[in-house]
Design an enzyme around this catalytic site. Structure first.
Site, mmCIF file in Angstrom:
data_model
loop_
_atom_site.group_PDB
_atom_site.id
_atom_site.type_symbol
_atom_site.label_atom_id
_atom_site.label_comp_id
_atom_site.label_asym_id
_atom_site.label_seq_id
_atom_site.Cartn_x
_atom_site.Cartn_y
_atom_site.Cartn_z
ATOM 1 N N HIS A 20 0.836 -1.253 0.116
ATOM 2 C CA HIS A 20 0.160 0.115 0.003
ATOM 3 C C HIS A 20 0.979 1.213 0.005
ATOM 4 O O HIS A 20 0.783 2.154 -0.802
ATOM 5 C CB HIS A 20 -0.969 -0.028 1.343
ATOM 6 N N ASP A 121 -5.283 6.097 1.394
ATOM 7 C CA ASP A 121 -5.423 4.653 1.017
ATOM 8 C C ASP A 121 -6.983 4.134 1.085
ATOM 9 O O ASP A 121 -7.934 4.863 1.643
ATOM 10 C CB ASP A 121 -4.789 3.916 2.152
ATOM 11 N N SER A 287 4.946 -11.668 0.681
ATOM 12 C CA SER A 287 5.630 -11.339 1.916
ATOM 13 C C SER A 287 5.077 -11.735 3.159
ATOM 14 O O SER A 287 5.576 -12.113 3.991
ATOM 15 C CB SER A 287 5.620 -9.774 2.268
ATOM 16 N N TRP A 357 14.745 -21.847 -2.288
ATOM 17 C CA TRP A 357 15.193 -20.717 -1.654
ATOM 18 C C TRP A 357 14.446 -20.481 -0.168
ATOM 19 O O TRP A 357 13.173 -20.098 -0.497
ATOM 20 C CB TRP A 357 15.290 -19.579 -2.450
ATOM 21 N N ALA A 361 13.775 -13.331 -1.457
ATOM 22 C CA ALA A 361 14.370 -13.587 -2.762
ATOM 23 C C ALA A 361 13.805 -12.131 -3.540
ATOM 24 O O ALA A 361 12.965 -11.751 -3.543
ATOM 25 C CB ALA A 361 13.892 -14.428 -3.571
ATOM 26 N N HIS A 378 0.642 -16.143 -5.563
ATOM 27 C CA HIS A 378 -0.528 -15.739 -4.723
ATOM 28 C C HIS A 378 -1.285 -14.525 -5.369
ATOM 29 O O HIS A 378 -2.532 -14.713 -4.864
ATOM 30 C CB HIS A 378 -0.244 -15.016 -3.320
ATOM 31 N N GLU A 386 4.199 -6.914 -11.765
ATOM 32 C CA GLU A 386 5.609 -7.324 -12.111
ATOM 33 C C GLU A 386 5.719 -8.267 -13.215
ATOM 34 O O GLU A 386 6.598 -8.201 -14.145
ATOM 35 C CB GLU A 386 6.326 -7.764 -10.823
#
Length: 491
Positions: A20, A121, A287, A357, A361, A378, A386
């Site tokens: 956010h 927000d 995350s 990993w 990352a 997810h 991205e």
């Protein structure tokens, strides 16, 4: 000699999560840098996050941005008490942010320069009332999809039209203007239970969006033409025109190329350097994404059986020290103990073909690598953007928030993803056979259409933000509107 006119400032009220805060800040930095010499500054109102870990992350963002050389100021708001009786994550966040409204009002009222706008927000949308009281413009920043924006604007309408739970609707579909009919199992987590305070808050947030001066959206016309057109055409809320929407995305902090950097590449990137083009499926879950041992076992079985090269970012469960049970739901995973989580012999059997990993990352670098051919994600919107920026097709595995709607849009509307069946009743569990099927499809001939559409979206993203593109034009319109609206706050 006349005194110089003070630079108008954009006052930002972000939620503290990186998805956010940084999305809003990066978008407003674009406003600051555009506008043909019409200068803005940015004033970010910093709330104290409800957990120590989130506080540390916010302070790191503040330190980095303070050193950027841009005209960004930081104003720390006084602390408020945590809501002690919130029934759900979204209710907690919305209520906690709303408790800051008097402090936001005081901060804006005390500005010594003109205020171009209060940028809120989505969870802070009810503070449009603060902006109205101070007679300054207000803009809601939508860090999620245009589809989620259309749904939130339409939710107060649905609340009156659909009197049962969404999974009880007669035709088995939820109808939102600008989107294909939505299966109830693809509705966002906060609205699946109409009896919950989370749902009540989202209806209120949708109402508040309509009272804003405008909406800034981290998307692009070419990415989501259907829902954005439905909002612009007035179909989202019949009989009441929505505020103008400014799709200025994709807004991504991609950083500079590291090809000429003296630092050695990250180990994940170095491993990818040795793999053939488009041969690796990348698995990464954000995350807050982590899995119980039973789900890890299903993933390992799927990856072994499908035979494709893989790079899997596997995180361990949160510890009590790192935020488990945090009131805002920010249960951040820990570094994984691979010996404990992975079946015996898995790493040996997949050596050379796969890399697991166990810690953070560099997702953006990995998605940019030519060896990556597919992304099991997810489906958080920043991760999706991205992936699309680099033309990587996806298999979305939604876990929380609005991600089930994102997954539906990626598959049914954009066509840039292959479906992956998750069992919401079992905590979004995926069987090994289903993940194996999805990975084979994603990386094989069946995924050709998704790959082609993802490659097309790569061009759409880049053209949108190029000079003269649709998002560049929206940014110019927004800058113009902000300059005309800048005022000294009045009470």
């Amino acid at each position: 000699m006349a005194a110089a006119t003070p630079t108008p400032t954009l006052v930002l009220v972000p939620e503290w999560g990186a998805g956010h805060l940084m999305s809003m800040l990066e978008s407003c930095k674009r406003i600051l840098l555009c506008g043909g010499g019409r200068a803005f500054s940015i004033t970010l109102l910093v709330m104290r996050p409800p957990t120590a870990e989130a506080t540390s992350q916010v302070e790191e963002h503040v330190r980095r941005e303070a050193a950027s050389g841009l005209d960004i100021r930081f104003h720390r708001l006084p602390a408020v008490d945590l809501p002690s009786d919130a029934a759900g994550v979204e209710e907690f966040i919305a209520r906690y942010i709303q408790l800051h409204a008097p402090h936001v009002r005081d901060a804006v009222a005390g500005m010594s320069c003109p205020v171009a706008a209060l940028v809120l927000d989505l969870f802070a949308a009810p503070m449009v009332d603060v902006a109205r009281e101070l007679r300054v413009p207000s803009y809601v920043f939508m860090s999620s999809t245009g589809a989620m924006l259309a749904l939130m604007l339409h939710l107060p309408v649905l609340h009156h039209v659909v009197t049962v739970e969404f999974d009880e609707v007669e035709d088995g579909e939820v109808h939102v203007p600008g989107l294909p009919p939505i299966p109830p199992e693809s509705m966002p987590c906060p609205v699946v239970d109409k009896k919950s305070p989370n749902y009540t808050w989202f209806v209120r947030l949708g109402d508040s969006f309509m009272d804003a001066t405008g909406i800034i959206a981290n998307t692009a016309d070419g990415l989501e033409p259907g829902p954005l057109a439905a909002v612009a055409d007035g179909r989202a809320v019949p009989g009441r025109p929505a505020p103008p929407v400014y799709p200025v995305g994709p807004v991504l902090s991609l950083g500079s190329s590291k090809k000429d950097s003296p630092e050695p590449p990250h180990q994940c990137v170095a491993w990818l350097d040795a793999q053939p083009p488009a041969s690796v499926v990348f698995l990464c879950f954000g995350s807050m994404g982590w899995f119980e041992p039973a789900q890890v076992a299903e993933i390992t079985a799927a990856l072994e059986r499908c035979g494709h090269r893989f790079l899997w970012v596997l995180r361990g469960p949160p510890s009590s020290q790192s935020g488990a049970g945090a009131p805002d739901g920010s249960e951040h995973p820990t570094d994984a103990d691979l010996d404990e989580l992975l079946p015996e012999g898995f790493l040996r059997r997949t050596e050379g073909k796969g890399l697991v990993w166990p810690t953070w990352a560099p997702q953006k670098e990995i998605l940019a690598h030519p060896a990556v051919g597919g992304f099991v994600t997810h489906g958080g919107w920043n991760s999706v953007l991205e992936s699309l920026w680099h033309g990587i097709p996806m298999a979305p595995w939604p876990l929380y928030a609005e991600q089930h709607l994102n997954a539906f849009e990626l598959v049914a509307d954009m066509g840039v993803a292959v479906p992956l069946k998750v069992d919401r009743r079992r905590g979004n569990f995926v069987e090994a056979a289903e993940l194996e099927r999805a990975v084979r499809c994603l990386m094989g001939e069946e995924g050709r259409t998704a790959r082609e559409k993802a490659a097309g979206m790569r061009d759409v993203c880049r053209k949108a933000v190029d000079k003269g593109g649709s998002s560049d034009a929206a940014l110019q319109r927004l800058s113009e509107a902000l300059h005309h609206g800048a005022v000294a706050p009045t009470i």
